[in-house]
Design a protein around this motif. Structure first.
Motif, PDB file in Angstrom:
ATOM      1  N   HIS A 199       7.524  13.055  11.205  1.00 33.64           N
ATOM      2  CA  HIS A 199       6.832  13.198  12.462  1.00 33.64           C
ATOM      3  C   HIS A 199       5.344  13.613  12.377  1.00 33.64           C
ATOM      4  N   SER A 200       4.713  12.863  11.347  1.00 29.12           N
ATOM      5  CA  SER A 200       3.370  13.086  11.405  1.00 29.12           C
ATOM      6  C   SER A 200       2.543  11.637  11.769  1.00 29.12           C
ATOM      7  N   PRO A 201       1.116  11.564  11.947  1.00 31.17           N
ATOM      8  CA  PRO A 201       0.615  10.315  11.958  1.00 31.17           C
ATOM      9  C   PRO A 201       0.804   9.314  11.052  1.00 31.17           C
ATOM     10  N   LEU A 202       1.100   9.815   9.861  1.00 36.61           N
ATOM     11  CA  LEU A 202       1.400   8.742   8.634  1.00 36.61           C
ATOM     12  C   LEU A 202       2.568   8.307   8.750  1.00 36.61           C
ATOM     13  N   ALA A 203       3.478   9.250   9.244  1.00 36.11           N
ATOM     14  CA  ALA A 203       5.222   8.600   9.391  1.00 36.11           C
ATOM     15  C   ALA A 203       4.881   7.710  10.737  1.00 36.11           C
ATOM     16  N   GLU A 204       4.240   7.852  11.407  1.00 36.57           N
ATOM     17  CA  GLU A 204       4.279   7.124  12.874  1.00 36.57           C
ATOM     18  C   GLU A 204       3.587   5.544  12.298  1.00 36.57           C
ATOM     19  N   VAL A 205       2.529   5.593  11.469  1.00 31.60           N
ATOM     20  CA  VAL A 205       1.791   4.300  11.139  1.00 31.60           C
ATOM     21  C   VAL A 205       3.087   3.470  10.504  1.00 31.60           C
ATOM     22  N   SER A 206       3.493   4.259   9.595  1.00 31.27           N
ATOM     23  CA  SER A 206       4.660   3.525   8.759  1.00 31.27           C
ATOM     24  C   SER A 206       5.732   3.054   9.776  1.00 31.27           C
ATOM     25  N   ALA A 207       6.240   3.762  10.727  1.00 31.50           N
ATOM     26  CA  ALA A 207       7.393   3.326  11.679  1.00 31.50           C
ATOM     27  C   ALA A 207       6.921   1.862  12.214  1.00 31.50           C
ATOM     28  N   GLN A 208       5.741   1.883  12.760  1.00 29.04           N
ATOM     29  CA  GLN A 208       5.310   0.976  13.723  1.00 29.04           C
ATOM     30  C   GLN A 208       4.995  -0.407  12.779  1.00 29.04           C
ATOM     31  N   VAL A 261       0.754  -1.224  -0.036  1.00 25.26           N
ATOM     32  CA  VAL A 261      -0.058  -0.071  -0.011  1.00 25.26           C
ATOM     33  C   VAL A 261       0.945   1.254   0.028  1.00 25.26           C
ATOM     34  N   ILE A 262       0.529   2.232  -0.816  1.00 29.11           N
ATOM     35  CA  ILE A 262       1.588   3.505  -1.059  1.00 29.11           C
ATOM     36  C   ILE A 262       0.546   4.360  -0.743  1.00 29.11           C
ATOM     37  N   ALA A 263       0.786   5.163   0.459  1.00 29.12           N
ATOM     38  CA  ALA A 263      -0.258   6.263   1.042  1.00 29.12           C
ATOM     39  C   ALA A 263       0.527   7.503   0.961  1.00 29.12           C
ATOM     40  N   VAL A 264      -0.285   8.658   0.510  1.00 27.69           N
ATOM     41  CA  VAL A 264       0.414   9.988   0.230  1.00 27.69           C
ATOM     42  C   VAL A 264      -0.408  10.713   0.989  1.00 27.69           C
ATOM     43  N   SER A 265       0.245  11.736   1.614  1.00 25.26           N
ATOM     44  CA  SER A 265      -0.377  13.123   2.256  1.00 25.26           C
ATOM     45  C   SER A 265       0.646  14.081   2.508  1.00 25.26           C
ATOM     46  N   LEU A 266       0.403  15.206   2.094  1.00 22.43           N
ATOM     47  CA  LEU A 266       1.695  16.132   2.223  1.00 22.43           C
ATOM     48  C   LEU A 266       1.684  16.379   3.894  1.00 22.43           C
ATOM     49  N   SER A 267       0.527  16.742   4.557  1.00 24.13           N
ATOM     50  CA  SER A 267       0.438  16.736   6.029  1.00 24.13           C
ATOM     51  C   SER A 267       0.788  15.728   6.757  1.00 24.13           C
ATOM     52  N   GLY A 268       0.340  14.330   6.232  1.00 22.91           N
ATOM     53  CA  GLY A 268       0.597  13.311   7.097  1.00 22.91           C
ATOM     54  C   GLY A 268      -0.707  12.994   7.814  1.00 22.91           C
ATOM     55  N   PRO A 317      -5.971   8.510   3.258  1.00 22.28           N
ATOM     56  CA  PRO A 317      -4.877   7.755   3.263  1.00 22.28           C
ATOM     57  C   PRO A 317      -4.425   7.177   4.542  1.00 22.28           C
ATOM     58  N   LEU A 318      -4.646   8.286   5.625  1.00 21.84           N
ATOM     59  CA  LEU A 318      -4.172   7.749   7.119  1.00 21.84           C
ATOM     60  C   LEU A 318      -4.789   6.449   7.444  1.00 21.84           C
ATOM     61  N   ALA A 319      -6.212   6.354   7.242  1.00 20.07           N
ATOM     62  CA  ALA A 319      -6.855   5.208   7.791  1.00 20.07           C
ATOM     63  C   ALA A 319      -6.600   4.013   7.011  1.00 20.07           C
ATOM     64  N   LEU A 320      -6.304   4.269   5.559  1.00 21.11           N
ATOM     65  CA  LEU A 320      -5.835   2.948   4.535  1.00 21.11           C
ATOM     66  C   LEU A 320      -4.843   2.458   5.035  1.00 21.11           C
ATOM     67  N   ALA A 321      -3.748   3.308   5.204  1.00 17.43           N
ATOM     68  CA  ALA A 321      -2.186   3.006   5.663  1.00 17.43           C
ATOM     69  C   ALA A 321      -2.694   2.206   7.124  1.00 17.43           C
ATOM     70  N   ALA A 322      -3.332   2.901   8.123  1.00 17.91           N
ATOM     71  CA  ALA A 322      -3.199   2.028   9.398  1.00 17.91           C
ATOM     72  C   ALA A 322      -3.930   0.598   9.169  1.00 17.91           C
ATOM     73  N   SER A 373       2.824  -4.496   3.316  1.00  9.32           N
ATOM     74  CA  SER A 373       3.791  -3.483   3.088  1.00  9.32           C
ATOM     75  C   SER A 373       3.392  -2.268   3.214  1.00  9.32           C
ATOM     76  N   LEU A 374       4.022  -1.231   3.593  1.00  5.59           N
ATOM     77  CA  LEU A 374       3.806   0.236   3.447  1.00  5.59           C
ATOM     78  C   LEU A 374       4.973   0.969   2.908  1.00  5.59           C
ATOM     79  N   LEU A 375       4.729   1.931   1.679  1.00  5.82           N
ATOM     80  CA  LEU A 375       5.551   3.068   1.289  1.00  5.82           C
ATOM     81  C   LEU A 375       4.735   4.299   1.629  1.00  5.82           C
ATOM     82  N   THR A 376       4.948   5.241   2.468  1.00  6.25           N
ATOM     83  CA  THR A 376       4.239   6.464   2.843  1.00  6.25           C
ATOM     84  C   THR A 376       4.993   7.600   2.404  1.00  6.25           C
ATOM     85  N   VAL A 377       4.286   8.631   2.054  1.00  6.94           N
ATOM     86  CA  VAL A 377       5.170  10.118   1.732  1.00  6.94           C
ATOM     87  C   VAL A 377       4.365  11.057   2.241  1.00  6.94           C
TER      88      VAL A 377
END
Length: 402
Positions: free
Chosen positions: A137-146, A104-111, A116-121, A129-133
């Protein structure tokens, strides 16, 4: 009545400075730099680790709003030869078939964009597997790190997804290229950055209206009711982006189409009230039965002339090898539509891509229309980045460019 475009504003440094409060033109001019920075950030973040370096069973791309073009471009470039299916999703729910074998590739400038955040989670919960952009330090980055995915920072000073498109698109393309899903690598992206620099130079504010391709296009579009037509799939994606930018940046509603499927839909409009050939309407109605350019019309008795149709035709670069019968037929269809539009009295503008890789050709088309929409806003006396109604919507619902 067509809106009044003050072309002097587009050439005036003072007018641009006064109206372009968030320096949209400057941000668009950094598109090439965005691509180069995105390549560096992707390599630093370990883009080679995407999906464990192995080709996934399928790829799902999630982006919306100003970032939605990322989905469109990936879908376009993957379609001809991707060994795995690529699908697009703007919001939840995540399809039931997504699991540990998928990417899943999830993209959100603000994160922080909800879709995209709900889909990534949810993808992370299922072990995909996740690729996020997006922002660090955004919620999207945290989901990807976890989820032990790969997160690419969207870069410094990116405030609008409309002007930071390449900061989000380039990492997604590079990741997909690493997996063999699209034919994109660092060399292609650097060539794309060079093309974006060339367009930015040609469309710079100091280039006067009669030689600046974006300003010329803005003046043509302002003459009437815009319709953007792509001559095939690649130009069709550029047409969709152009219509979105005209609406969001210049506040000009625009319809869009792609040949060959939309040929009849477009040509039917040549009989309508926004062309010189229109002869319908009730007798005595304003503009009924008289051409748009009727020199005998009295503006006091007949009212102002109706705005004319402004057809913007985006063309892909002609093939460098001898064209196939299918390509020749496609060119013939586009030429026929253009002739029909001119015969009907519509304003016709054409933008043709320069040769290069598909993403490079696409970049040139999109950059030209991005600049044109911004100059159109300035010529109309509007701030290209600030819409009171969009701000009000964001205050009421929390929705904006994400």
């Amino acid at each position: 009545m067509a809106p009044f475009l003050d072309e002097a504003r587009m050439d005036s440094e003072d007018s641009i400075a006064a109206l372009d409060s968030r320096q949209t033109l400057r941000a668009l001019a950094t598109a090439g730099a965005q691509v180069r920075e995105a390549v560096d950030l992707s390599l630093e973040a370990g883009i080679d680790r995407v999906a464990g370096g192995e080709r996934p069973r399928s790829v799902l791309v999630a982006s919306l709003g100003g970032s939605a073009v990322v989905c469109d471009v990936l879908d376009l470039l993957a379609e001809p030869g991707s060994p795995v299916p690529v699908s697009v999703r703007r919001n939840v729910p995540l399809p039931g078939w997504v699991g540990p074998l998928d990417l899943v590739i999830a993209v959100s400038l603000s994160g922080r964009a909800a879709g995209p955040l709900a889909l990534a989670a949810e993808a992370a919960r299922r072990g995909a597997s996740l690729l996020t952009v997006g922002a660090a330090h955004s919620p999207l980055a945290e989901v990807s790190a976890q989820a032990r995915g790969v997160h690419i920072d969207s870069g410094r000073g990116r405030t609008s997804s409309r002007t930071a498109m390449w900061s989000m698109l380039a990492p997604a393309l590079l990741g997909a290229g690493r997996l063999g899903i699209v034919d994109v690598d660092e060399q292609v992206l650097h060539a794309t950055a060079d093309r974006l620099d060339e367009v930015a130079e040609a469309c710079r504010p100091s280039s006067e209206s009669f030689v600046n391709p974006a300003k010329v296009l803005a003046a043509d579009v302002a003459a009437g009711v815009p319709m953007v037509l792509g001559d095939g799939p690649l130009a069709g994606v550029a047409a969709g982006r152009a219509a979105s930018m005209l609406a969001r940046t210049a506040r000009m509603p625009a319809t869009t189409g792609e040949l060959p499927d939309d040929a009849a839909q477009v040509v039917a409009c040549f009989d309508g009230p926004f062309t010189a050939s229109f002869g319908g309407g009730e007798e005595g109605a304003v503009g009924a039965g008289r051409p748009v350019d009727d020199i005998f019309a009295d503006p006091y008795l007949d009212g102002p002339p109706a705005p004319r149709l402004s057809l913007v035709v985006l063309r892909d670069a002609p093939p460098q090898e001898p064209s196939t019968p299918e390509q020749a037929a496609a060119v013939g269809l586009t030429d026929a539509v253009v002739r029909g539009a001119r015969d009907a009295g519509a304003t016709v503008s054409e933008v043709t891509a320069q040769p290069g890789a598909p993403v490079t050709r696409l970049a040139g088309l999109m950059a030209t229309t991005d600049f044109a929409a911004t100059y159109l806003a300035i010529g109309l006396g509007l701030d290209p980045a600030v819409s009171p109604h969009v701000a009000d919507l964001a205050d009421r619902t929390g929705r904006g460019d994400r």
